[in-house]
Write a protein that holds these residues in place. Sequence first.
Motif, mmCIF file in Angstrom:
data_model
loop_
_atom_site.group_PDB
_atom_site.id
_atom_site.type_symbol
_atom_site.label_atom_id
_atom_site.label_comp_id
_atom_site.label_asym_id
_atom_site.label_seq_id
_atom_site.Cartn_x
_atom_site.Cartn_y
_atom_site.Cartn_z
ATOM 1 N N ALA A 49 -3.450 7.201 -7.352
ATOM 2 C CA ALA A 49 -4.370 7.753 -6.359
ATOM 3 C C ALA A 49 -5.401 8.659 -7.010
ATOM 4 O O ALA A 49 -6.589 8.632 -6.649
ATOM 5 N N CYS A 58 2.438 6.615 -8.019
ATOM 6 C CA CYS A 58 1.482 6.498 -6.923
ATOM 7 C C CYS A 58 0.498 7.660 -6.921
ATOM 8 O O CYS A 58 -0.693 7.484 -6.627
ATOM 9 N N GLU A 59 0.979 8.855 -7.246
ATOM 10 C CA GLU A 59 0.081 10.004 -7.338
ATOM 11 C C GLU A 59 -0.934 9.812 -8.467
ATOM 12 O O GLU A 59 -2.117 10.136 -8.321
ATOM 13 N N ARG A 111 0.850 -1.181 0.000
ATOM 14 C CA ARG A 111 0.000 0.000 0.000
ATOM 15 C C ARG A 111 0.893 1.241 0.000
ATOM 16 O O ARG A 111 1.004 1.961 0.988
ATOM 17 N N SER A 155 2.387 4.935 -0.860
ATOM 18 C CA SER A 155 1.912 6.287 -1.110
ATOM 19 C C SER A 155 3.106 7.137 -1.508
ATOM 20 O O SER A 155 4.254 6.855 -1.128
#
Length: 327
Positions: A273, A269-270, A225, A227
């Motif tokens: 997301a 990751c951005e 997970r 970030s």
Amino acid sequence: MPDVSFLIAAFNAEHTLEAAVASALAQRDVTVEVIIVDDVSRDGTLSKARELARNEPRLEVLAQQRNMGPAAARNRALATARGDWIAILDADDYLAPERSRTLVALAQERGSQIVADNLVRFRDDAPEIVWPLLPQRHDDVPYDVDLVDYLNCNRMTGGDSTLGYLKPMFSGEFLRENGVIYEEGLHIGEDFNFVLKALCAGARFTIAPHTFYFYRAVTGSLSRRLSAADIERLAAANDSLLDERRMEPGLRRAAAAYRRAAWDLAAYCEFRAAVGQRQWRAALERATAPRLWGTMAQMLAHAARRKRAQRLAAGQAMGAQRRHQQG
């Protein structure tokens, strides 16, 4: 003074902790102590740990007052450890009984302050299916890893192997003399950063070809997970250890490549997301970055290699089962 101190940071590990502890206590031809630090588990982990310690003087149980993550838990265990060697053991993994004896002998032979073996992964739902983390080497002999090797083999995208997943043993004297502790602000990569600190302090790191450490691949684990903030925090912590003004050219290039890969993964990751939150404008803006698509291709290729390894392991397990039934 035990030969080996095992540090176990435990969080919601009620069902796997006993196997991990049993494997540490069963190490052959070495004296051991096991230090469990419960990180405010929400299940019965702390009760299980205390039950295991009730009639076992080699087992010590500590309890955090608030959840602070594995780095803080390991630091607390590290401050208590008395062993000549410090070994990291996750609460859902286990060890072969000859591991400590073999690795300590190798470290003493080579004059190493860090020593590790290859690990084998197994699926939580199918423990008979196992596959090695590191690719098999043709020479099948121990080898040393320096700072350049360690950075190159741990790039977050495009690395050829992931040494940061290994669970090394460390010279306790070396850690104490050099003040090497875990970076408690990290939510990912704390083991990688810990080894990097030791290498920057001058440790010699030797890897054995053996597979004595069994790593449970748990669906939904923290390491999956990711970030952008966690990745950037790890990259900054690693950068603080590497003084580029004093680096030789090879190390400078390795550090730059590692940093660039971290930025690429943070950008991915951005993007992920933004897509997950249906922020289409933000996702489209990030999708225009050319490096994003290269990062995605690398990650897809890595996932494909991992799935092939699992399929091969599953096929081998089924073949072995059939031979056993026929025999």
